[in-house]
Design a protein around this motif. Structure first.
Motif, PDB file in Angstrom:
ATOM      1  N   LEU A  52      -2.607  -8.876  -7.555  1.00  0.00           N
ATOM      2  CA  LEU A  52      -2.531  -7.463  -7.161  1.00  0.00           C
ATOM      3  C   LEU A  52      -1.225  -7.241  -6.413  1.00  0.00           C
ATOM      4  CD1 LEU A  52      -3.730  -4.611  -6.886  1.00  0.00           C
ATOM      5  CD2 LEU A  52      -4.899  -5.388  -4.818  1.00  0.00           C
ATOM      6  N   LEU A  53      -0.369  -6.400  -6.972  1.00  0.00           N
ATOM      7  CA  LEU A  53       0.953  -6.201  -6.379  1.00  0.00           C
ATOM      8  C   LEU A  53       1.001  -4.960  -5.495  1.00  0.00           C
ATOM      9  CD1 LEU A  53       2.971  -6.910  -9.664  1.00  0.00           C
ATOM     10  CD2 LEU A  53       2.286  -8.529  -7.890  1.00  0.00           C
ATOM     11  N   ARG A  54       0.283  -3.953  -5.895  1.00  0.00           N
ATOM     12  CA  ARG A  54       0.434  -2.672  -5.199  1.00  0.00           C
ATOM     13  C   ARG A  54      -0.834  -1.836  -5.396  1.00  0.00           C
ATOM     14  NH1 ARG A  54       4.819   1.160  -7.725  1.00  0.00           N
ATOM     15  NH2 ARG A  54       4.000   3.076  -6.812  1.00  0.00           N
ATOM     16  N   ILE A  55      -1.154  -1.028  -4.388  1.00  0.00           N
ATOM     17  CA  ILE A  55      -2.265  -0.066  -4.535  1.00  0.00           C
ATOM     18  C   ILE A  55      -1.695   1.329  -4.352  1.00  0.00           C
ATOM     19  CG2 ILE A  55      -4.459   0.749  -3.628  1.00  0.00           C
ATOM     20  CD1 ILE A  55      -5.040  -2.084  -2.645  1.00  0.00           C
ATOM     21  N   SER A  56      -1.987   2.181  -5.300  1.00  0.00           N
ATOM     22  CA  SER A  56      -1.544   3.568  -5.208  1.00  0.00           C
ATOM     23  C   SER A  56      -2.732   4.479  -5.482  1.00  0.00           C
ATOM     24  CB  SER A  56      -0.410   3.825  -6.206  1.00  0.00           C
ATOM     25  OG  SER A  56       0.163   5.098  -5.968  1.00  0.00           O
ATOM     26  N   ALA A  57      -2.471   5.756  -5.578  1.00  0.00           N
ATOM     27  CA  ALA A  57      -3.550   6.716  -5.853  1.00  0.00           C
ATOM     28  C   ALA A  57      -2.984   7.904  -6.591  1.00  0.00           C
ATOM     29  CB  ALA A  57      -4.215   7.157  -4.545  1.00  0.00           C
ATOM     30  N   GLY A  58      -3.854   8.598  -7.309  1.00  0.00           N
ATOM     31  CA  GLY A  58      -3.406   9.733  -8.095  1.00  0.00           C
ATOM     32  C   GLY A  58      -3.622  11.045  -7.364  1.00  0.00           C
ATOM     33  N   ASN A  59      -2.612  11.892  -7.445  1.00  0.00           N
ATOM     34  CA  ASN A  59      -2.751  13.231  -6.852  1.00  0.00           C
ATOM     35  C   ASN A  59      -1.887  14.224  -7.601  1.00  0.00           C
ATOM     36  OD1 ASN A  59      -0.060  13.468  -5.537  1.00  0.00           O
ATOM     37  ND2 ASN A  59      -0.814  11.664  -4.422  1.00  0.00           N
ATOM     38  N   ASN A 108      -9.830   8.229  -6.009  1.00  0.00           N
ATOM     39  CA  ASN A 108      -9.351   7.225  -6.964  1.00  0.00           C
ATOM     40  C   ASN A 108      -8.431   6.211  -6.316  1.00  0.00           C
ATOM     41  OD1 ASN A 108      -6.310   7.935  -7.539  1.00  0.00           O
ATOM     42  ND2 ASN A 108      -7.430   9.886  -7.454  1.00  0.00           N
ATOM     43  N   LEU A 109      -8.351   5.079  -6.967  1.00  0.00           N
ATOM     44  CA  LEU A 109      -7.404   4.024  -6.593  1.00  0.00           C
ATOM     45  C   LEU A 109      -6.672   3.591  -7.852  1.00  0.00           C
ATOM     46  CD1 LEU A 109      -9.526   1.606  -4.338  1.00  0.00           C
ATOM     47  CD2 LEU A 109      -7.806   3.256  -3.573  1.00  0.00           C
ATOM     48  N   LEU A 110      -5.385   3.344  -7.723  1.00  0.00           N
ATOM     49  CA  LEU A 110      -4.614   2.752  -8.817  1.00  0.00           C
ATOM     50  C   LEU A 110      -4.259   1.333  -8.399  1.00  0.00           C
ATOM     51  CD1 LEU A 110      -2.330   5.804  -9.620  1.00  0.00           C
ATOM     52  CD2 LEU A 110      -4.025   4.821 -11.158  1.00  0.00           C
ATOM     53  N   ILE A 159       0.870  -1.183   0.000  1.00  0.00           N
ATOM     54  CA  ILE A 159       0.000   0.000   0.000  1.00  0.00           C
ATOM     55  C   ILE A 159       0.898   1.221   0.000  1.00  0.00           C
ATOM     56  CG2 ILE A 159      -1.934   1.181   1.113  1.00  0.00           C
ATOM     57  CD1 ILE A 159      -2.518  -1.768   0.315  1.00  0.00           C
ATOM     58  N   ASP A 160       0.816   2.011  -1.027  1.00  0.00           N
ATOM     59  CA  ASP A 160       1.662   3.201  -1.125  1.00  0.00           C
ATOM     60  C   ASP A 160       1.350   4.194  -0.016  1.00  0.00           C
ATOM     61  OD1 ASP A 160       2.878   2.171  -3.321  1.00  0.00           O
ATOM     62  OD2 ASP A 160       2.355   3.866  -4.655  1.00  0.00           O
ATOM     63  N   ASP A 161       2.377   4.901   0.396  1.00  0.00           N
ATOM     64  CA  ASP A 161       2.153   6.013   1.331  1.00  0.00           C
ATOM     65  C   ASP A 161       1.771   7.237   0.492  1.00  0.00           C
ATOM     66  OD1 ASP A 161       2.013   7.509   3.602  1.00  0.00           O
ATOM     67  OD2 ASP A 161       4.154   7.968   3.640  1.00  0.00           O
ATOM     68  N   SER A 162       0.619   7.160  -0.099  1.00  0.00           N
ATOM     69  CA  SER A 162       0.179   8.195  -1.039  1.00  0.00           C
ATOM     70  C   SER A 162      -1.287   8.524  -0.768  1.00  0.00           C
ATOM     71  CB  SER A 162       0.357   7.683  -2.472  1.00  0.00           C
ATOM     72  OG  SER A 162       0.028   8.703  -3.387  1.00  0.00           O
ATOM     73  N   PHE A 163      -1.798   9.434  -1.525  1.00  0.00           N
ATOM     74  CA  PHE A 163      -3.189   9.820  -1.292  1.00  0.00           C
ATOM     75  C   PHE A 163      -3.874  10.192  -2.605  1.00  0.00           C
ATOM     76  CE2 PHE A 163      -0.587  13.603  -1.044  1.00  0.00           C
ATOM     77  CZ  PHE A 163      -1.284  14.562  -1.738  1.00  0.00           C
ATOM     78  N   ILE A 176      -9.649   3.249 -10.590  1.00  0.00           N
ATOM     79  CA  ILE A 176     -11.082   3.405 -10.304  1.00  0.00           C
ATOM     80  C   ILE A 176     -11.288   4.826  -9.787  1.00  0.00           C
ATOM     81  CG2 ILE A 176     -13.023   2.612  -8.921  1.00  0.00           C
ATOM     82  CD1 ILE A 176     -11.671  -0.131  -8.783  1.00  0.00           C
ATOM     83  N   VAL A 177     -12.146   5.571 -10.439  1.00  0.00           N
ATOM     84  CA  VAL A 177     -12.450   6.942 -10.015  1.00  0.00           C
ATOM     85  C   VAL A 177     -13.789   6.925  -9.285  1.00  0.00           C
ATOM     86  CG1 VAL A 177     -12.984   9.270 -10.813  1.00  0.00           C
ATOM     87  CG2 VAL A 177     -11.117   7.983 -11.858  1.00  0.00           C
ATOM     88  N   ILE A 178     -13.833   7.639  -8.167  1.00  0.00           N
ATOM     89  CA  ILE A 178     -15.035   7.623  -7.321  1.00  0.00           C
ATOM     90  C   ILE A 178     -15.539   9.054  -7.103  1.00  0.00           C
ATOM     91  CG2 ILE A 178     -15.991   6.963  -5.079  1.00  0.00           C
ATOM     92  CD1 ILE A 178     -12.778   5.462  -5.519  1.00  0.00           C
ATOM     93  N   ASP A 179     -16.804   9.271  -7.379  1.00  0.00           N
ATOM     94  CA  ASP A 179     -17.470  10.518  -7.014  1.00  0.00           C
ATOM     95  C   ASP A 179     -18.480  10.204  -5.915  1.00  0.00           C
ATOM     96  OD1 ASP A 179     -16.103  11.781  -9.066  1.00  0.00           O
ATOM     97  OD2 ASP A 179     -17.735  11.491 -10.498  1.00  0.00           O
ATOM     98  N   GLY A 180     -18.569  11.060  -4.929  1.00  0.00           N
ATOM     99  CA  GLY A 180     -19.497  10.800  -3.829  1.00  0.00           C
ATOM    100  C   GLY A 180     -20.158  12.074  -3.342  1.00  0.00           C
ATOM    101  N   LEU A 181     -21.236  11.909  -2.606  1.00  0.00           N
ATOM    102  CA  LEU A 181     -21.958  13.083  -2.112  1.00  0.00           C
ATOM    103  C   LEU A 181     -21.199  13.772  -0.979  1.00  0.00           C
ATOM    104  CD1 LEU A 181     -25.698  11.927  -2.220  1.00  0.00           C
ATOM    105  CD2 LEU A 181     -24.358  13.162  -3.929  1.00  0.00           C
TER     106      LEU A 181
END
Lengths: 316, 270
Positions: A288-295, A177-179, A21-25, A258-263
């Motif tokens: 699944l090797l790794r989970i990251s996120a876009g910022n 989002n999740l990568l 799990i990346d130390d990312s956000f 995966i891009v997520i929009d929420g209320l």
């Protein structure tokens, strides 16, 4: 290759079921949103209307809005006792959202056999739902106020199209989002599908891309001045070894986003957590090797969803 | 919550009394002495309220009128909030021009209750006279909003020129129910007199009880608007009685009055 920043160096690795799990956000933005309830004679036709009304609505970049079916509704959940679907529509401004609602409901719901349309949110600024579509009735439309709510009855060839006059626009959050960095295409699709399925169990969120998944993640800017976004080369396996800075390694041959929009930001965080959990359950063994996120370095969007914090909240 | 007052009628008035201006909000912040000095119309003159009404503190937030108010008109006139309860019968123009709040009459009322009311809820436990929810002289539109419930019978021309809102009558109605109806909803639990819907332009009249005799200026509809009917019938069903089963009943509709545009509908549940 640029040197990793200090924070990345100091943070201890976080590995769950073999998945790093990346130390990312993920960095998300304020949007405007509404929920619309579409009912029909049966669920098939409600789905047709919902799918059509939320078509071509993957990204605000070129679609004007991001939209998808939130969930299906049983007859006892709808105002008229028929089956239906709830759709969520997100846009960058209330004005654009109002335009999108009118076009999509006018072209995709009014036209769809047996449908009726209602507001799915009561709190917020009112925007037209059936208010202007009523003029399709050419003077034969009828207004009806029932329990303080105004509806329009527009005569159409299968009977009547009933539309609530207004829906409400609320503040919302877009761009969570999740990568998902995976071993190959098969595993990436399996992980992404499982994550989207888990997220769909939650209320108040949509994943607007096809099947909830986007394979063309983007970065800001381009070598071509006319383009404001271009392919996220750091996460393209085809460019590993070619680009100056790749986020991948030779083992990672397929990445899905995966891009997520929420209320609310809470809804987006909960969906991201559910998606991560679903991926972790599949684990490294499943590809699944790794989970990251876009910022964007945290400078553009006010909402920051730290992956490790989200997982820690789950176990707390 | 504001203080509450009970106004008890001391004796039957010899002339008709006019109670306009005596509403829950108008009494807000007044003490008993100030209320007793308020002007009360008696025939063609004004008298202090205390001459006819005994003022005592009552249930918080409620203005309660106790006694035989048959000769007292314009109770709740232009009422704009709060709760007003009449413990007994009342005269003409109960709740006329009311905009908000709850007005309940535990008895019969005279003519023209709820005329031009635009909001709030008016409940009449007994019978009502003619021209319920209709217009004041010279006006084009009658009731414009809110809910008016009559648990008993109503007289002639009920809902005449009504424009908006819900009028629910549990009992029978006299002739010309919903005449010249501009819009809005009338639901009738009993039987209607002749000429129901005469001259109606838009709006819906639901006959939950006996089927009315239809005039020649109404045409049978071939489409059953199921969606609209579910929305309307579920709202009416909350009133119970003859309306409780409406969502389960199929309907026939007759459109008209074609002499006035034909956009109204008489709804006859099976």
């Amino acid at each position: 290759m640029t040197a990793p920043d200090t924070a990345e160096t100091l943070a201890p690795p976080c590995v769950r079921n073999g998945v790093e799990i990346d130390d990312s956000f993920a960095e998300a933005f304020p949007m405007k949103a509404t929920r619309i309830l579409i009912t029909a004679h049966n669920l098939t036709w409600a789905r047709h209307a919902g799918v059509t009304a939320t078509g071509f609505a993957t990204s605000v970049i070129a679609c004007g809005c991001e939209a998808a079916i939130e969930r299906e509704l049983s007859p006892d959940e709808t105002p008229d006792g028929r089956p239906g679907v709830a759709i969520l529509i997100f846009s960058m401004s209330g004005k654009e959202l109002a335009k999108q609602i009118e076009r999509r409901v006018g072209q995709c719901v009014l036209t769809c056999p047996t449908t009726a349309v209602y507001a799915g949110i009561s709190e917020g600024e009112a925007v037209a739902l059936g208010k202007n579509l009523r003029f399709f009735g050419d003077g034969w439309q009828i207004s009806k106020v029932i329990a303080g709510v105004r509806y329009w009855r527009v005569p159409v060839m299968d009977g009547e199209f009933v539309a609530q006059e207004n829906t409400a626009v609320t503040k919302a959050v877009g761009g969570g989002n999740l990568l998902l960095l995976c071993r190959d295409t098969d595993s990436a699709l399996a992980v992404a599908e499982a994550a989207v399925d888990a997220m769909k169990q939650l209320p108040n969120v949509i994943m607007p891309f096809p099947g909830g998944v986007v394979r063309s993640g983007s970065k800001v800017g381009s070598k071509y001045p006319a383009l404001m976004a271009s392919t996220n080369d750091a996460f393209c396996p085809a460019l590993y070894g070619l680009v100056r800075r790749s986020e991948l390694n030779p083992e990672t041959r397929c990445v899905m986003e995966i891009v997520i929009d929420g209320l609310t930001d809470t809804d987006v965080g909960a969906a991201m957590r559910a998606g991560m959990q679903a991926g972790i359950a599949i684990g490294r063994e499943g590809g699944l090797l790794r989970i990251s996120a876009g910022n964007y370095g945290g400078k553009l969007g006010p909402y920051h969803f730290h992956l490790r914090k989200l997982l820690a909240e789950e176990s707390a | 919550m504001s203080r509450g007052w009970t106004l008890e009628l001391r004796r039957p008035p010899s002339l008709r009394l006019d109670l306009r201006g005596i509403t829950p909000n108008a009494l807000e912040g007044l003490d008993a002495a100030a209320i007793e000095r308020l002007p009360l119309g008696e025939g063609n003159r004004f008298v202090p309220l205390a001459e006819y009404l005994r003022v005592t503190p009552g249930e918080a937030g409620v203005l309660r009128l106790v006694g035989e108010f048959t000769r007292v008109d314009r109770i709740g006139w232009a009422m704009d909030g709060g709760r007003l309860i009449v413990e007994g019968p009342a005269g003409h123009h109960v709740g006329t021009l009311m905009r908000a709040g709850e007005l309940t009459v535990r008895g019969n009322v005279g003519h023209q209750p709820g005329c031009e009311m635009s909001g709030g809820t008016l409940v009449i436990d007994g019978n009502a006279g003619d021209f319920v929810a209709s217009t004041l002289p010279g006006s084009m539109d009658g009731m414009r909003g809110g809910t008016l419930l009559v648990h008993g019978q109503v007289g002639a021309r009920c809902g005449d020129r009504m424009r908006r809102g819900s009028l629910v009558v549990f009992g029978n109605a006299g002739e010309f129910l919903g005449s010249r109806l501009v819009a809005g909803t009338i639901a009738l639990g009993g039987a209607a007199g002749p000429h129901a819907g005469h001259g109606m332009r838009r709006g819906s009249i639901v006959f939950a009880g006996d089927e009315p005799v239809l005039g020649p200026t109404f045409v049978a509809a071939v489409v059953e608007p199921l969606v609209f009917w579910q929305l309307l019938s579920r709202d009416l069903a909350q009133h119970g009685g003859p309306f409780a089963s409406l969502p389960q009943r199929r309907i026939a509709r007759h459109l008209g009055d074609v002499g006035a545009g034909g956009k109204g509908e008489l709804i006859l549940p099976a």
